[in-house]
Design an enzyme around this catalytic site. Structure first.
Site, mmCIF file in Angstrom:
data_model
loop_
_atom_site.group_PDB
_atom_site.id
_atom_site.type_symbol
_atom_site.label_atom_id
_atom_site.label_comp_id
_atom_site.label_asym_id
_atom_site.label_seq_id
_atom_site.Cartn_x
_atom_site.Cartn_y
_atom_site.Cartn_z
ATOM 1 N N LYS A 128 0.830 -1.195 0.000
ATOM 2 C CA LYS A 128 0.000 0.000 0.000
ATOM 3 C C LYS A 128 0.870 1.253 0.000
ATOM 4 C CE LYS A 128 -3.892 1.982 2.652
ATOM 5 N NZ LYS A 128 -4.804 1.742 3.786
ATOM 6 N N SER A 169 -9.352 2.660 2.898
ATOM 7 C CA SER A 169 -8.317 3.243 2.073
ATOM 8 C C SER A 169 -7.423 2.213 1.390
ATOM 9 C CB SER A 169 -7.448 4.175 2.934
ATOM 10 O OG SER A 169 -6.814 3.466 3.984
ATOM 11 N N SER A 202 -10.491 0.464 6.940
ATOM 12 C CA SER A 202 -9.791 0.532 5.666
ATOM 13 C C SER A 202 -9.279 -0.796 5.142
ATOM 14 C CB SER A 202 -8.624 1.525 5.762
ATOM 15 O OG SER A 202 -9.107 2.846 5.841
#
Length: 471
Positions: free
Chosen positions: A82, A157, A181
């Site tokens: 990520k 996210s 997330s």
């Protein structure tokens, strides 16, 4: 040679095939690169893409294996971290124009563990600006789309991570979870997503290391793959005061834990939250399935009245700490929702923070008391279906207006406030063919137990619904 079938195999199966030399690391990496090349322009999950470097690394790993050496359980598996976490030699943009061109000099803790276990980095996964919000878009790379419907959000996210795994561009991925997330994009992508107990996946990130709110964890297509990644990333870390010093190999010996005889608390709306009617119906159906599997399902009305205060207070304080200075220096380069969070924190009094700290303790103890009588809590995971990508966030649910940009994900953030581990598991599909997951919550540090119940749930759901392919 057609390698496309490799992108449909589980991470665990791929790792075993590489170990047995039934397939090479290069073949596995090439298959996933071909998948990325074919669909990433549509999905936009992988950013800072480095295919040539990945092929070179895969060849190095094959050469090591030819000499009888293996780096570990992820040997030869493609990976993309990520874009909030550093990978040496790759950009870490945080999805922000402020950080375009910033290249990491060293690996973060989680990236170093993945690299050390034999993971092959193909790039990064997309994230909203600074990870703020549960819809993945930013001004650097654009919008990540849901592989089940490209007009819908992949969540966030960790939306890039989830979309990449859902669509077969990666076999598994890492994510981070503050208000949902990991769980949110797992639900939107028909994936397994674990929000571990704080400290289980330790980090040396700057900021308040004593805050259990933001955690790192895995996203995968199966529970076994989730556990495989946990066995790599969950080692203790001396710089993390909440770090859990347990052998990560405990995740490699999961055994299905039967629902028969288990006591499952059931909260249909986590304190009266509005839900999309299809989400409500799916959660009710999940409770019936748990009962069909032999569990005693016990409806509960647990007191969550202080959970929003806890989450919203400590969330804003985290963003003030992490991004307050750069938001003040570059106000035109920071999105409004982040500035709102920072402004809220700036207005807190000592009394507000003290009240929130006390409330967090009360919530923790209330849930630990609950788990003295039950094994699990079953609840909705996300309150809405994947929504149109044009929306910044849902502004109402079933006729109820949302008072903040993240209010639509309170089914996740209220669990965050308790500090309990939570597991998002696939369950069903909406009438439009969009995934709907459910959320199981377990006692503090009971991450392995959650995954063992997840194995049983996964098998039961496989018998009652077809896993529909994405894209």
């Amino acid at each position: 040679m057609n390698l496309s079938h490799l992108t449909r195999r589980s991470a665990s199966a791929l790792a075993e095939a590489i170990r047995r030399r039934e397939v090479s690391s290069e073949e596995v990496v090439r298959a996933h690169l071909e998948r990325i090349d074919a669909i990433n322009t549509s999905v936009n999950a992988i950013v800072s893409y480095r295919p040539e470097e990945a092929i070179d690394r895969a060849r190095e790993l094959d050469a090591l294996q030819a000499r009888g050496l293996s780096l570990g359980p992820l040997h030869g598996l493609p990976f993309a971290v990520k874009d909030l976490m550093d990978v040496a030699g790759l950009p870490t943009t945080h999805g922000s124009r402020i950080h375009v061109g910033t290249v990491a000099a060293a690996d973060s803790v989680i990236s170093g563990r993945i690299r050390g276990a034999g993971g092959v980095f193909v790039g990064k996964t997309n994230t909203p600006e600074f990870g703020v919000g549960s819809h993945t878009f930013n001004d650097v790379f654009g919008i990540t789309r849901n592989p089940y419907d490209l007009s819908r959000s992949a969540g966030g996210s960790s939306g890039g991570a989830a979309a990449a795994v859902t669509s077969g561009m990666l076999p598994m991925a890492d994510g981070s979870d503050l208000g949902g997330s990991i769980r949110n994009p797992a639900s939107f992508g028909n994936l397994v997503g674990l929000r571990p107990t704080a400290g289980r996946v330790a980090s040396a990130r700057p900021g308040n290391a004593w805050d259990p709110g933001s955690v790192l964890g895995p996203l995968a297509r199966t529970v076994r793959d989730t556990a495989l990644l946990m066995s790599v990333i969950s080692a203790p870390e001396r710089r993390a005061p909440l770090s859990i010093d347990e052998d990560p190999a405990l995740f490699l010996s999961l055994q299905p834990r039967p629902f028969a005889g288990a006591r499952v608390a059931y909260s249909p709306d986590l304190g009266g939250l509005p839900l999309d009617p299809q989400v409500r119906a799916a959660t009710e159906a999940a409770a019936r399935l748990a009962a069909d599997l032999g569990a005693e399902v016990i409806p509960v009305d647990i007191d969550l009245s202080e959970a929003d205060l806890v989450f919203e207070t400590f969330r804003s304080l985290e963003f003030l700490d992490a991004h307050g200075e750069e938001a003040a220096e570059h106000p035109d380069l920071v999105k409004q929702t982040l500035k709102d969070d920072i402004a809220w924190a700036g207005g807190f009094t000592a009394e507000t923070i003290t009240r929130a700290a006390g409330a967090r303790t009360r919530l923790f103890r209330r849930f630990q008391a609950l788990f003295e009588d039950v094994d699990l809590l079953l609840a909705p995971c996300v309150q809405v279906l994947p929504f149109p990508v044009e929306w910044e966030y849902p502004t109402e649910i079933d006729g109820v207006a949302m008072d903040r940009y993240y209010a639509w994900q309170r089914s996740c953030s209220r669990i965050t406030a308790t500090a309990m581990p939570a597991l998002s598991l696939p369950f069903s599909f909406s009438t439009e063919g969009l995934p709907i997951g459910v959320q199981f919550v377990g006692p503090y540090r009971a991450d392995r137990t959650l995954l063992e119940f997840g194995l049983t749930w996964e098998g039961a759901v496989a018998d009652t619904m077809a896993r529909r392919p994405a894209l």
